[in-house]
Design a protein around this motif. Sequence first.
Motif, PDB file in Angstrom:
ATOM      1  N   ASP A 115      31.179  56.191  25.084  1.00 11.85           N
ATOM      2  CA  ASP A 115      32.506  55.410  24.819  1.00 11.85           C
ATOM      3  C   ASP A 115      32.881  54.444  25.918  1.00 11.85           C
ATOM      4  O   ASP A 115      34.090  54.240  26.036  1.00 11.85           O
ATOM      5  N   GLN A 116      31.668  54.037  26.784  1.00  9.33           N
ATOM      6  CA  GLN A 116      32.254  53.299  27.909  1.00  9.33           C
ATOM      7  C   GLN A 116      31.512  51.897  27.943  1.00  9.33           C
ATOM      8  O   GLN A 116      30.308  51.760  27.380  1.00  9.33           O
ATOM      9  N   SER A 117      32.547  50.801  28.279  1.00 10.84           N
ATOM     10  CA  SER A 117      31.859  49.545  28.393  1.00 10.84           C
ATOM     11  C   SER A 117      30.982  49.395  29.624  1.00 10.84           C
ATOM     12  O   SER A 117      31.521  49.720  30.502  1.00 10.84           O
ATOM     13  N   THR A 118      29.945  48.713  29.379  1.00 10.14           N
ATOM     14  CA  THR A 118      28.907  48.596  30.383  1.00 10.14           C
ATOM     15  C   THR A 118      28.906  46.941  30.969  1.00 10.14           C
ATOM     16  O   THR A 118      29.767  46.145  30.453  1.00 10.14           O
ATOM     17  N   GLU A 119      28.709  47.010  31.980  1.00  8.64           N
ATOM     18  CA  GLU A 119      28.717  45.396  32.807  1.00  8.64           C
ATOM     19  C   GLU A 119      28.037  44.533  31.963  1.00  8.64           C
ATOM     20  O   GLU A 119      28.446  43.127  31.968  1.00  8.64           O
ATOM     21  N   ASP A 120      26.952  44.763  31.833  1.00  8.48           N
ATOM     22  CA  ASP A 120      26.012  43.645  31.212  1.00  8.48           C
ATOM     23  C   ASP A 120      26.538  43.764  29.468  1.00  8.48           C
ATOM     24  O   ASP A 120      25.861  44.383  28.728  1.00  8.48           O
ATOM     25  N   LEU A 121      26.687  42.507  29.161  1.00  8.21           N
ATOM     26  CA  LEU A 121      27.183  41.866  28.157  1.00  8.21           C
ATOM     27  C   LEU A 121      26.092  41.080  27.466  1.00  8.21           C
ATOM     28  O   LEU A 121      25.636  40.186  28.257  1.00  8.21           O
ATOM     29  N   HIS A 122      25.367  41.623  26.259  1.00 11.43           N
ATOM     30  CA  HIS A 122      24.322  40.861  25.780  1.00 11.43           C
ATOM     31  C   HIS A 122      24.954  39.893  24.573  1.00 11.43           C
ATOM     32  O   HIS A 122      25.411  40.527  23.898  1.00 11.43           O
ATOM     33  N   ILE A 123      24.530  38.661  24.470  1.00 11.51           N
ATOM     34  CA  ILE A 123      24.951  37.749  23.532  1.00 11.51           C
ATOM     35  C   ILE A 123      23.390  37.485  22.768  1.00 11.51           C
ATOM     36  O   ILE A 123      22.770  36.705  23.377  1.00 11.51           O
ATOM     37  N   LEU A 124      23.328  37.862  21.686  1.00  6.71           N
ATOM     38  CA  LEU A 124      22.064  37.762  20.892  1.00  6.71           C
ATOM     39  C   LEU A 124      22.652  36.614  19.755  1.00  6.71           C
ATOM     40  O   LEU A 124      23.557  36.976  18.990  1.00  6.71           O
ATOM     41  N   GLY A 125      21.515  35.794  19.022  1.00  8.94           N
ATOM     42  CA  GLY A 125      21.587  35.068  18.120  1.00  8.94           C
ATOM     43  C   GLY A 125      22.655  34.203  18.375  1.00  8.94           C
ATOM     44  O   GLY A 125      23.129  33.190  17.630  1.00  8.94           O
ATOM     45  N   ALA A 126      22.685  33.915  19.534  1.00  4.34           N
ATOM     46  CA  ALA A 126      23.770  32.610  20.083  1.00  4.34           C
ATOM     47  C   ALA A 126      23.240  31.624  20.875  1.00  4.34           C
ATOM     48  O   ALA A 126      23.911  30.978  21.363  1.00  4.34           O
ATOM     49  N   GLU A 127      22.120  31.342  21.082  1.00  4.42           N
ATOM     50  CA  GLU A 127      21.264  30.645  21.675  1.00  4.42           C
ATOM     51  C   GLU A 127      21.497  29.248  21.570  1.00  4.42           C
ATOM     52  O   GLU A 127      22.023  28.420  22.678  1.00  4.42           O
ATOM     53  N   ASP A 128      21.511  28.838  20.450  1.00  2.00           N
ATOM     54  CA  ASP A 128      21.899  27.564  19.936  1.00  2.00           C
ATOM     55  C   ASP A 128      22.732  27.515  18.762  1.00  2.00           C
ATOM     56  O   ASP A 128      22.678  27.499  17.558  1.00  2.00           O
ATOM     57  N   LEU A 129      24.218  26.848  19.279  1.00  2.00           N
ATOM     58  CA  LEU A 129      25.018  26.910  18.548  1.00  2.00           C
ATOM     59  C   LEU A 129      25.831  25.416  18.375  1.00  2.00           C
ATOM     60  O   LEU A 129      26.979  25.296  18.222  1.00  2.00           O
ATOM     61  N   SER A 130      24.872  24.638  18.510  1.00  2.00           N
ATOM     62  CA  SER A 130      25.107  23.387  18.602  1.00  2.00           C
ATOM     63  C   SER A 130      25.729  22.655  17.173  1.00  2.00           C
ATOM     64  O   SER A 130      26.530  21.613  17.242  1.00  2.00           O
ATOM     65  N   PHE A 131      25.477  23.457  16.196  1.00  2.14           N
ATOM     66  CA  PHE A 131      26.089  23.013  14.875  1.00  2.14           C
ATOM     67  C   PHE A 131      27.434  23.381  15.028  1.00  2.14           C
ATOM     68  O   PHE A 131      28.252  22.834  13.924  1.00  2.14           O
ATOM     69  N   LEU A 132      27.889  23.863  16.091  1.00  2.00           N
ATOM     70  CA  LEU A 132      29.561  24.149  16.006  1.00  2.00           C
ATOM     71  C   LEU A 132      30.364  23.128  16.537  1.00  2.00           C
ATOM     72  O   LEU A 132      31.475  22.964  16.307  1.00  2.00           O
TER      73      LEU A 132
END
Length: 225
Positions: A115-132
């Motif tokens: 139930d603890q937040s860890t320091e390392d946040l992983h963002i996956l599937g967001a490498e290329d969001l240039s279509f935004l």
Amino acid sequence: MAEVAVHSERRGEGIVISDDWPGYSLDLFSYPAHYSGDLDCVIIPHGVIMDRTERLARNIMDELGDHDIVVLCVLKGGYQFCADLVDRIKALSRNSNRTIPMRVHFIRLKSYLNDQSTEDLHILGAEDLSFLAGKNVLIVEAIVGTGKTMKTLLKHVEAFGPKMIKVAGLLVKRVPHSSACVPDYVGFEIPNRFVVGYALDYNEYFRDLNHICVISESGKLKYKI
Ligand code: HPA
Ligand code: MG
């Protein structure tokens, strides 16, 4: 007769569930038998989540209804809220003269262990969001705690040059040291307790629970890694 819109709600707050609200007894609802003993109480019943989501959909339609939207669903916890929210927006869109072209994209964040937040946040599937670039983006997130995750994500998305970013968060937790990062659309403001259900997990368990519940101490022990 059409329902009358009441626009008196304070934005960025949602339905406030106070710290002394004991929740509903589990005996009053049905829930999977494999979780008996693992939960303290039901804090938000499934039906209330759905009713609130319908209203959020209308607020979103009122404000963004004239634009295309790219919905950015934050997995895994956000899948249920996103699916139901998009569903309600589609229904409103069908029943009015305005239809919103919507695209739905998924990104995955992971930062919690037990139930603890860890320091390392992983963002996956967001490498290329240039279509935004140049698009109106609606980020859909199940829960916002300290706002740290949301801040990191916003910075990441902003770098791709969208025209506008709005955030819909089903739950905002009242935690100490929270940043000023509050979603534009908030379902519920809840006490600082670990909640599960409606796709929110504890080490991947409880996603198959419809209501939002408070996990019990024995539940935490049982599924601890
Ligand atoms: N439950 C599940 N996931 C979470 C929570 C929570 O209370 N807070 C942050 N991620
Ligand atoms: Mg999780």
